[in-house]
Design a protein around this motif. Structure first.
Motif, PDB file in Angstrom:
ATOM      1  N   ARG A 231      16.689  16.215  38.683  1.00  0.00           N
ATOM      2  CA  ARG A 231      17.522  15.386  38.679  1.00  0.00           C
ATOM      3  C   ARG A 231      17.241  14.693  37.027  1.00  0.00           C
ATOM      4  N   VAL A 232      17.854  14.649  36.237  1.00  0.00           N
ATOM      5  CA  VAL A 232      17.705  14.099  34.805  1.00  0.00           C
ATOM      6  C   VAL A 232      18.398  12.659  34.507  1.00  0.00           C
ATOM      7  N   GLU A 233      17.313  11.729  34.800  1.00  0.00           N
ATOM      8  CA  GLU A 233      17.932  10.239  34.895  1.00  0.00           C
ATOM      9  C   GLU A 233      17.596   9.595  33.368  1.00  0.00           C
ATOM     10  N   LEU A 234      18.532  10.425  32.504  1.00  0.00           N
ATOM     11  CA  LEU A 234      18.865   9.824  31.272  1.00  0.00           C
ATOM     12  C   LEU A 234      20.158   9.150  30.850  1.00  0.00           C
ATOM     13  N   GLU A 235      20.258   8.038  30.158  1.00  0.00           N
ATOM     14  CA  GLU A 235      21.604   7.340  29.991  1.00  0.00           C
ATOM     15  C   GLU A 235      22.392   8.164  29.191  1.00  0.00           C
ATOM     16  N   ARG A 236      23.790   8.055  29.158  1.00  0.00           N
ATOM     17  CA  ARG A 236      24.735   8.718  28.481  1.00  0.00           C
ATOM     18  C   ARG A 236      25.629   7.609  28.013  1.00  0.00           C
ATOM     19  N   PRO A 237      26.106   8.182  26.543  1.00  0.00           N
ATOM     20  CA  PRO A 237      25.894   9.550  26.043  1.00  0.00           C
ATOM     21  C   PRO A 237      24.198   9.569  25.653  1.00  0.00           C
ATOM     22  N   ARG A 238      23.930  10.893  25.719  1.00  0.00           N
ATOM     23  CA  ARG A 238      22.454  11.125  25.050  1.00  0.00           C
ATOM     24  C   ARG A 238      22.146  10.899  23.687  1.00  0.00           C
ATOM     25  N   PRO A 239      21.286  10.299  23.268  1.00  0.00           N
ATOM     26  CA  PRO A 239      20.993   9.991  21.665  1.00  0.00           C
ATOM     27  C   PRO A 239      20.950  11.530  21.133  1.00  0.00           C
ATOM     28  N   ILE A 240      21.049  11.325  19.808  1.00  0.00           N
ATOM     29  CA  ILE A 240      20.783  12.692  18.896  1.00  0.00           C
ATOM     30  C   ILE A 240      19.418  12.904  18.944  1.00  0.00           C
ATOM     31  N   THR A 241      18.494  12.077  18.833  1.00  0.00           N
ATOM     32  CA  THR A 241      17.142  12.435  18.742  1.00  0.00           C
ATOM     33  C   THR A 241      16.581  12.261  20.089  1.00  0.00           C
ATOM     34  N   LEU A 242      16.446  13.355  20.752  1.00  0.00           N
ATOM     35  CA  LEU A 242      16.340  13.231  22.508  1.00  0.00           C
ATOM     36  C   LEU A 242      14.776  12.943  22.579  1.00  0.00           C
ATOM     37  N   GLY A 243      13.956  13.502  21.571  1.00  0.00           N
ATOM     38  CA  GLY A 243      12.561  13.495  21.604  1.00  0.00           C
ATOM     39  C   GLY A 243      11.980  11.971  21.386  1.00  0.00           C
ATOM     40  N   ASP A 244      12.904  11.007  21.156  1.00  0.00           N
ATOM     41  CA  ASP A 244      12.313   9.804  21.035  1.00  0.00           C
ATOM     42  C   ASP A 244      11.906   9.094  22.471  1.00  0.00           C
ATOM     43  N   ALA A 245      12.576   9.638  23.434  1.00  0.00           N
ATOM     44  CA  ALA A 245      12.576   9.002  24.636  1.00  0.00           C
ATOM     45  C   ALA A 245      11.135   9.706  25.408  1.00  0.00           C
ATOM     46  N   PRO A 246      10.508   8.982  26.042  1.00  0.00           N
ATOM     47  CA  PRO A 246       9.357   9.602  26.578  1.00  0.00           C
ATOM     48  C   PRO A 246       9.682  10.289  27.965  1.00  0.00           C
ATOM     49  N   GLU A 247      10.695  10.017  28.415  1.00  0.00           N
ATOM     50  CA  GLU A 247      11.248  10.532  29.716  1.00  0.00           C
ATOM     51  C   GLU A 247      11.821  12.151  29.455  1.00  0.00           C
ATOM     52  N   PHE A 248      12.350  12.049  28.111  1.00  0.00           N
ATOM     53  CA  PHE A 248      12.661  13.482  27.850  1.00  0.00           C
ATOM     54  C   PHE A 248      11.528  14.593  27.474  1.00  0.00           C
ATOM     55  N   GLY A 249      10.448  14.073  27.145  1.00  0.00           N
ATOM     56  CA  GLY A 249       9.138  14.933  26.949  1.00  0.00           C
ATOM     57  C   GLY A 249       8.750  15.312  28.409  1.00  0.00           C
ATOM     58  N   ALA A 250       8.955  14.344  29.425  1.00  0.00           N
ATOM     59  CA  ALA A 250       8.240  14.622  30.602  1.00  0.00           C
ATOM     60  C   ALA A 250       9.038  15.742  31.235  1.00  0.00           C
ATOM     61  N   TYR A 251      10.594  15.493  31.293  1.00  0.00           N
ATOM     62  CA  TYR A 251      11.128  16.643  31.912  1.00  0.00           C
ATOM     63  C   TYR A 251      11.057  17.887  31.121  1.00  0.00           C
ATOM     64  N   VAL A 252      10.843  18.217  29.858  1.00  0.00           N
ATOM     65  CA  VAL A 252      10.753  19.397  29.520  1.00  0.00           C
ATOM     66  C   VAL A 252       9.175  19.847  29.832  1.00  0.00           C
ATOM     67  N   ASP A 253       8.328  18.948  29.833  1.00  0.00           N
ATOM     68  CA  ASP A 253       6.793  19.233  30.300  1.00  0.00           C
ATOM     69  C   ASP A 253       6.775  19.857  31.422  1.00  0.00           C
ATOM     70  N   ARG A 254       7.760  19.334  32.419  1.00  0.00           N
ATOM     71  CA  ARG A 254       7.773  19.693  34.000  1.00  0.00           C
ATOM     72  C   ARG A 254       8.327  21.133  34.003  1.00  0.00           C
ATOM     73  N   ILE A 255       9.240  21.670  33.153  1.00  0.00           N
ATOM     74  CA  ILE A 255       9.818  22.903  33.237  1.00  0.00           C
ATOM     75  C   ILE A 255       9.004  23.925  32.797  1.00  0.00           C
ATOM     76  N   HIS A 256       8.462  23.442  31.348  1.00  0.00           N
ATOM     77  CA  HIS A 256       7.506  24.406  31.026  1.00  0.00           C
ATOM     78  C   HIS A 256       6.335  24.655  31.842  1.00  0.00           C
ATOM     79  N   HIS A 257       5.906  23.921  32.634  1.00  0.00           N
ATOM     80  CA  HIS A 257       4.361  23.978  33.295  1.00  0.00           C
ATOM     81  C   HIS A 257       4.884  25.068  34.339  1.00  0.00           C
ATOM     82  N   HIS A 258       6.313  24.936  35.017  1.00  0.00           N
ATOM     83  CA  HIS A 258       6.778  25.932  35.943  1.00  0.00           C
ATOM     84  C   HIS A 258       6.613  27.224  35.410  1.00  0.00           C
ATOM     85  N   PHE A 259       7.340  27.382  34.091  1.00  0.00           N
ATOM     86  CA  PHE A 259       7.261  28.801  33.400  1.00  0.00           C
ATOM     87  C   PHE A 259       5.735  29.363  33.112  1.00  0.00           C
ATOM     88  N   GLU A 260       5.056  28.254  32.947  1.00  0.00           N
ATOM     89  CA  GLU A 260       3.729  28.842  32.619  1.00  0.00           C
ATOM     90  C   GLU A 260       3.052  29.543  33.878  1.00  0.00           C
TER      91      GLU A 260
END
Length: 275
Positions: A231-260
């Motif tokens: 479940r992605v708990e980020l406010e809407r509308p989402r910002p143009i530069t998503l990488g500025d939010a630390p939560e964004f990186g945490a979601y991406v890392d979680r998925i990348h860890h699964h793929f690794e």
């Protein structure tokens, strides 16, 4: 359902129960594309499915749309079993599939004519969608006169013009450059937020999934099965530069860890050894 509509939600729930797909079950070596998948998608949710090529995510979407029959299990949309192609659905693919000999508006209206929908009402909605996407000047142009991003946005208009309760998208931004993908992502979110159809979004892009979704379904390599439901708990509308939010990186890392862990991604020093 009335309460949902009062809140601006036009989508309907989707239930996927123990659904699998085997191609060529009569053959000596059948191909098992999808293991038993069980998912419950709420009305108005934006759900992305991510996974390696061939993991069965597009197959799953086609079965939900009623365009492919499941080998086992049950799929229902708005409480009704899916036994044939759905009508109250919009579908967009990576290839925009616009007819070159028809203008942008004619391509959109062809969709309405085939469905025998009230033409004047649909035309007004089409004009509104063209305006929302800043494409008024493109209505009378032919696909060859338009950029790839414009053609893909027209494909999006075509999938939304009949105000479907369910929108299904299979790698719709795959052929676009990075900047155009960003603009179309923001356009799609804005259009979705107006009416909140239920969305099933197939993508290879983890960042795109995080940028758009309420939930992300992570699939294993073939035969595909669900390995995480995020479940992605980020406010809407989402910002143009998503990488500025630390939560964004945490979601991406979680998925990348699964793929690794699953061998889809290989870190430094972990490349397969060849004789």
């Amino acid at each position: 359902m009335n309460n949902l509509q009062d809140q601006g939600i036009s989508g309907v729930p989707i239930e996927i129960e123990g659904v699998s797909k085997i191609f060529g079950p009569e053959l000596e070596k059948p191909f098992r594309a999808l293991k038993e998948v069980t998912l419950s998608i709420k009305a108005g949710e934006f759900v992305s499915v991510v996974g390696a090529s061939g993991c069965g995510k597009s197959t799953l979407m086609l079965m939900v749309a009623g365009l492919l029959q499941a080998t086992t299990g049950r799929i229902s949309v708005d409480g009704k079993p899916v036994t044939k192609p759905l009508t109250d659905v919009g579908i967009a693919f990576q290839d925009h599939l616009l007819l070159e000999f028809r203008t942008a508006m004619q391509n959109v209206m062809l969709h309405a004519d085939i469905r025998k929908l009230p033409r004047r009402q649909i035309e007004e909605r089409a004009k509104d969608l063209f305006a929302q996407l800043r494409l008024e000047r493109a209505m009378d142009k032919y696909p060859k006169q338009l950029s790839g991003g414009m053609r893909q946005r027209i494909s999006l208009i075509r999938s939304l013009v009949h105000d479907p309760s369910v929108l299904m998208m299979d790698e719709p931004f795959g052929a676009l450059d990075a900047l155009t993908r960003l603009q179309v992502r923001m356009d799609l979110e804005a259009l979705w937020m107006r009416r909140r159809p239920t969305v099933l979004f197939i993508t290879h892009s983890v960042e795109e999934a995080v940028g758009l979704s309420d939930r992300i379904i992570v699939m294993s390599p073939s035969p595909g099965e669900v390995v995480d439901d995020i479940r992605v708990e980020l406010e809407r509308p989402r910002p143009i530069t998503l990488g500025d939010a630390p939560e964004f990186g945490a979601y991406v890392d979680r998925i990348h860890h699964h793929f690794e862990r699953l061998g889809v991604l290989h870190g430094m020093g972990k490349l397969p050894q060849h004789a």
